[in-house]
Design an enzyme around this catalytic site. Structure first.
Site, short mmCIF file in Angstrom:
data_model
loop_
_atom_site.label_atom_id
_atom_site.label_comp_id
_atom_site.label_asym_id
_atom_site.label_seq_id
_atom_site.Cartn_x
_atom_site.Cartn_y
_atom_site.Cartn_z
N HIS A 42 42.01 61.06 27.79
CA HIS A 42 41.89 61.98 27.20
C HIS A 42 42.23 62.63 28.85
O HIS A 42 43.05 63.37 29.83
CB HIS A 42 41.58 62.76 26.17
CG HIS A 42 42.73 62.20 25.25
ND1 HIS A 42 42.84 63.26 23.52
CD2 HIS A 42 43.63 61.28 25.19
CE1 HIS A 42 43.04 62.18 22.59
NE2 HIS A 42 43.67 61.78 23.19
N LYS A 69 43.23 65.04 18.87
CA LYS A 69 41.46 65.63 18.53
C LYS A 69 40.79 64.02 19.25
O LYS A 69 41.53 63.15 18.64
CB LYS A 69 41.64 66.63 17.71
CG LYS A 69 41.64 66.01 16.73
CD LYS A 69 40.47 64.97 15.77
CE LYS A 69 41.40 63.47 14.58
NZ LYS A 69 40.46 62.46 15.00
#
Length: 352
Positions: free
Chosen positions: A80, A98
């Site tokens: 990420h 997430k």
């Protein structure tokens, strides 16, 4: 930015994107899925056939395009930071699954970068966008259970397939960042900022090198406590309970309700039990609504900014306490960073 629909590119053709987030993006009237990138050309093609847009081979090639306003990133956790940063540096708004990153330090860097460039950066904790949680907050504020004392929360599920990312430490595997973050985020939502970790424990699968279960005890500045449990390789559970001085509220399907599910909130007092049934809602669609509203109109979201930073720091605290026996509970500095307190109340590392 174009005056038409929000043009979104997708970096990574992940399972969560296929099952839940891309249907919500593709179904939004103000969004157009413009391009989908994978390192596997066939996978990109298959996603494009279902959701529209152009298949792209390679993530950099997608960011080189001139026809994107925003990027959705459903990559494994350890990837990420790199690709969210590149998307922000290309002046695209970002919606990321997430956890936003694998550490509080990386999260702080990205949140600061987005703010400095005037871009939206939202972490897709979609359950927070479901109206059942706001209704629970309203009930507590109205005194439905007296003064709030304790929150308990649990999120667990049966074992996924052996090759699942949860079992791969090299991409940020482990159940804390896959499931544990949900009870932690619920505690923050209802108890507010400044939570301290009094104790934590994680069961570690030594063969795979990842945590497969955990628990934590937190305390809020006002003295309220939270007891949180999470794990894989057990029966399914997705709920939390708020316990007050005169009653309690239960949310039986808190984190993963299907779009067609009508949530039930149970309010129990000493001489009275009440169940409120709420309208069905797709919280993935609600999260997309929040992202579009933030990009188009600057509407603030619980999925961005200080809430994201506080959560990342709390996750780091839990991990440190669980894997460093003998460390004391964590205290939060005024700037939100944690510092260890002298104590013998240590966490522990367990073996599966």
């Amino acid at each position: 930015m174009s005056s038409g629909p929000l043009r979104i590119g997708v970096i990574g053709c992940a399972d969560i994107a296929w099952r839940r987030t891309l249907p919500a993006l593709a179904g939004h009237p103000d969004v157009r899925v413009t391009a989908l990138a994978s390192r596997d050309p066939e996978r990109a093609r298959r996603f494009a056939e279902r959701f529209g847009g152009e298949p792209v081979t390679g993530y950099e090639a997608l960011l080189d395009r001139a026809d994107l306003d925003a990027v959705y990133v459903p990559l494994p956790a350890k990837l990420h930071a790199r690709w969210v940063e590149r998307a922000l540096l290309s002046d695209r708004h970002v919606l990321a699954e997430k956890p936003l990153t694998a550490s509080a330090e990386e999260t702080e860097t990205l949140v600061g970068l987005a703010a400095s460039r005037g871009l939206a950066l939202l972490e897709n904790f979609m359950f927070l966008c479901h109206s059942q949680h706001a209704r629970v907050s309203d009930l507590v504020a109205q005194g439905a259970i007296g003064e709030l004392r304790t929150l308990t929360a649990a999120f667990a599920f049966p074992p996924p397939a052996d090759g699942h990312n949860i079992y791969k430490p090299d991409v940020g595997g482990g159940v804390l960042t896959d499931a544990g973050v949900y009870p932690l985020r619920a505690a923050q939502f209802h108890l507010g900022p400044g939570l301290q970790v009094l104790g934590a424990h994680m069961n570690v699968d030594e063969r795979r090198g990842v945590d497969v279960a955990g628990t934590a005890l937190l305390v809020a500045p006002g003295g309220q406590t939270a007891h949180l449990t999470w794990g894989a390789e057990r029966s399914y559970r997705s709920r939390y309970e708020l316990w007050g001085s005169t009653g309690r509220i239960e949310v039986p399907w808190a984190f993963t309700p299907p779009a067609a599910h009508r949530p039930v909130i149970r309010i129990e007092r000493q001489d009275h039990v009440e169940e409120l049934t709420l309208p069905a809602q797709d919280h993935f669609a609600a999260a997309v609504d929040a992202f579009v509203a933030r990009v188009r109109d600057g509407v603030p979201s619980v999925l961005e900014g200080e809430a994201v930073l506080s959560h990342a720091r709390l996750v780091d605290q839990v991990r440190r306490r669980a894997l460093a026996p003998g460390g004391g509970p964590d205290e939060v500095d005024p700037d939100g960073r944690e510092r260890p307190m002298a104590s013998t109340n240590g966490g522990s590392r367990g073996k599966k």
